[in-house]
Design an enzyme around this catalytic site. Structure first.
Site, PDB file in Angstrom:
ATOM      1  CG  HIS A 389       5.184  10.889 -10.304  1.00  0.00           C
ATOM      2  ND1 HIS A 389       6.224  11.124 -11.176  1.00  0.00           N
ATOM      3  CD2 HIS A 389       5.510  11.541  -9.161  1.00  0.00           C
ATOM      4  CE1 HIS A 389       7.139  11.879 -10.582  1.00  0.00           C
ATOM      5  NE2 HIS A 389       6.729  12.147  -9.352  1.00  0.00           N
ATOM      6  CD  GLU A 390       3.136  12.362  -6.291  1.00  0.00           C
ATOM      7  OE1 GLU A 390       3.875  11.984  -5.364  1.00  0.00           O
ATOM      8  OE2 GLU A 390       3.412  13.350  -6.994  1.00  0.00           O
ATOM      9  CG  HIS A 393       7.500   9.751  -5.082  1.00  0.00           C
ATOM     10  ND1 HIS A 393       8.866   9.810  -5.197  1.00  0.00           N
ATOM     11  CD2 HIS A 393       7.008  10.730  -5.893  1.00  0.00           C
ATOM     12  CE1 HIS A 393       9.195  10.776  -6.058  1.00  0.00           C
ATOM     13  NE2 HIS A 393       8.086  11.335  -6.487  1.00  0.00           N
ATOM     14  CG  HIS A 396      11.762   4.553  -3.174  1.00  0.00           C
ATOM     15  ND1 HIS A 396      12.450   5.509  -3.880  1.00  0.00           N
ATOM     16  CD2 HIS A 396      12.705   3.840  -2.520  1.00  0.00           C
ATOM     17  CE1 HIS A 396      13.749   5.363  -3.670  1.00  0.00           C
ATOM     18  NE2 HIS A 396      13.934   4.362  -2.839  1.00  0.00           N
TER      19      HIS A 396
END
Length: 607
Positions: A389-390, A393, A396
């Site tokens: 998940h992180e 981020h 991105h």
């Protein structure tokens, strides 16, 4: 034996983030802070002059970019250092000093918007011709000028700014009320043992296999909210009133329009989400029935919604294994994407393990040097998903920063959870594709199902409640504890169906949700999740063309509005299709879980 948590100095450096990539020493940070102290004066020199010439306007924007880059490093470094050990007063002080200079700089540049609005169109057109470098800022200027009808006179803006502190009062009062003042009685388990109930312990207690404990914690929590229901209703009513005041002052048709306009989101995106979920309630009702069956209950209650329906799969996943699994799972994203992932793994973008005083939870901070990821990795399946998940981020942020000029490098909050959740979806698909053990497969599917329930259905229910209370306030209705309870009860009945007892206590859940003070924020969890599921499915189905579209989206920053960026990646959030397709996947997963229950050995851990 309980594992000893190390102090920061005892942590192996290879598992800490490389903040020296931002500043090699604190003294270099101090040098830049001193440089930043001149920013307010430098900005003030442009006051009243933005419309004088193209050269002056360009110089102002270039200075603004320089300021943004330096503050990214100054505040980013200090905050990351502070999060390593929140008891370290040195870095707390550095963070505060950086923030103070940032606030002073923002105040000094407050003339920017009114002066940009005051420049005549023909003058701006001439500026663009005289200084071709100004073209980089055309979209930025246009976005400000497009909101002209919502910008007030100088005197009105000052008055509204002066009311800013008062507008924060409902949120601040609620925080003190809920976090500081409310105390809950202990919950009692089936053996008569007492368990402390706090906001932090409540959900873990709801996960307990002990139904007596779950019910006791549920009753203990909501009995207290019941005592203060009128106070809670008054605070929430004040929140809707301040939102209406500000929306009216800025000439918006509704509080929803006012809230979404800042991110260039049409209000239809919000209402489409609710419509699409309404049209797909049947899978949730099936899930409720499956949960009741797997728990072996005659009646399913609201306090039975969190306890796992599949026994834990007792596995420990070392961090090195988690990295390897995430890397393999993201193979569909292509070599370029995984090269950035590997760069983060190899070059200490991640602060991995817990230490004494370290900030809890997990996050990604997209600094321009490179992103930084904070974890408190514990070796669980959830920890591995958090890593995926992180890093979503982080990649991105990395691509937006590397591709876009400073002005457009920060992506909208509307798309913030898309990349992270897309990584999670691809990891889940990989694990399911490489799992033959039925119990482990059932455990993974249950994990996936709960993400749908809590993110898509639950957050949409919150969004619908928030929309309705604001509509009622806008139409002149008063918000009382009784009317809020009745509305919340009806929404629970609508979202969960007849297969569960809608306990009276749950009517008060609205009183314990802080997100209702975040100004129409929660819908983005559901839209972001739906977009991520759609993107992951397209990537798995279409391969390279879909990946290229997705990488273009990740590289877009805020160079287009969020809906246009997602549309370029193949997902149209202006329609209900992505939400509908995500809920179809939810339905398919329920079918597979039902099939697993019918086949083979028990999945609850008993032979």
């Amino acid at each position: 034996m309980e594992k000893k948590i190390p102090v920061r100095s005892e942590v192996d450096p290879q598992y800490t983030w490389a903040l020296e990539d931002v500043y090699a020493s604190d003294s270099l940070w101090e040098n830049d802070l001193e440089k930043a102290r001149s920013f307010p004066q430098q900005l003030a020199a442009y006051k009243g002059k933005l419309g004088e010439s193209a050269k002056t306007l360009l110089a102002f924007f270039q200075l603004s970019n320089e300021i943004s880059v330096l503050f990214d490093a100054l505040y980013g470094y200090a905050q990351r250092r502070s999060d390593e050990d929140t008891a370290n007063s040195l870095y707390q002080g550095m963070t505060s000093r950086a923030m103070a200079v940032m606030v002073a700089t923002d105040a000094a540049g407050s003339f920017e918007t009114p002066e940009l609005l005051a420049i005549p169109n023909e003058t701006l057109d001439r500026f663009y011709q005289e200084e071709p470098a100004l073209e980089e800022y055309r979209l930025y200027i246009t976005r400000i000028r497009d909101k002209r009808e919502h910008i007030l006179s100088d005197a009105e803006e000052k008055l509204l700014a002066a009311a800013g502190e008062m507008s924060q009062a409902p949120d601040q009062i609620y925080s003190v009320f809920a976090d500081a003042d409310l105390k809950f009685p202990d919950a009692v388990d089936k053996d008569g043992n007492a368990h402390t109930v706090t906001h932090g312990t409540y959900i873990p207690l709801m996960h307990s296999q002990d139904r007596t404990l779950r019910k006791s914690a549920f009753t203990a929590l909501y009995s207290v909210y019941g005592q203060f229901r009128n106070t809670a209703a008054a605070i929430l009513s004040a929140q809707t009133k301040q939102l209406k005041f500000r929306a009216d002052a800025r000439h918006y048709a509704s509080t929803l329009h006012a809230a979404l306009d800042g991110n260039e989101i049409p209000t239809e995106v919000y209402t489409n989400l609710i419509q699409a979920v309404h049209e797909n309630m049947a899978p949730m009702y099936r899930y409720v029935a499956l949960r009741k069956q797997l728990l072996g209950l005659d009646e399913l209650h609201m306090y039975d919604l969190y306890t796992p329906i599949v026994g834990d799969v007792d596995v420990t996943i070392p961090f090195e294994e988690a990295k390897e699994t995430v890397y393999k799972a993201l193979a569909p994203m292509g070599d370029a994407y995984r090269a950035i992932l590997q760069e983060g793994f190899d070059n200490r973008w991640i602060d991995v393990y817990e230490n004494v005083g370290k900030c809890s939870g997990a996050y990604s901070a997209g600094l321009r040097a490179h992103p930084y990821v904070l974890l408190n990795y514990s070796g669980t399946l959830d920890s591995m998903f958090t890593l995926a998940h992180e890093m979503g981020h982080a990649i991105h942020s990395y691509l937006s920063n590397k591709t876009q000029p400073v002005t457009y490098s920060n992506y909208s909050i509307f798309v913030a959870e898309v990349a992270s959740t897309c990584n999670e979806a691809l990891l889940m698909e990989y694990l399911l594709a490489n799992t033959t053990d039925k119990r482990r497969r059932a455990y993974l599917i249950n994990y996936f199902l709960e993400q749908f329930r809590t993110t898509l259905y639950r957050q949409t229910m919150f969004a619908e409640f928030e929309l309705e209370i604001n509509r009622r306030n806008e139409s002149g209705e008063s918000l009382t504890a009784e009317s809020l309870n009745a509305l919340y009860h009806e929404l629970n009945r609508q979202y969960f169906g007849d297969g569960i007892v809608i306990d009276a206590e749950i009517d008060l859940e609205w009183a314990r949700i802080p997100h209702f003070y975040y100004n129409y924020y929660v819908y983005q969890y559901a839209t972001g999740y739906s977009a991520a599921i759609a993107l992951s499915r397209r990537i798995l189905k279409e391969g390279a063309p879909a990946v290229q579209d997705y990488l273009t989206f990740l590289s877009g920053g805020c160079s287009k509005d969020p809906i246009a960026l997602l549309r370029g990646a193949g997902v149209d959030m202006a329609t209900t299709q992505p939400i509908t397709e995500a809920l179809q996947l939810f339905d398919e997963l329920i079918t597979e879980m039902e099939q697993l229950m019918q086949d083979g050995p028990s999945i609850d851990g008993d032979a």
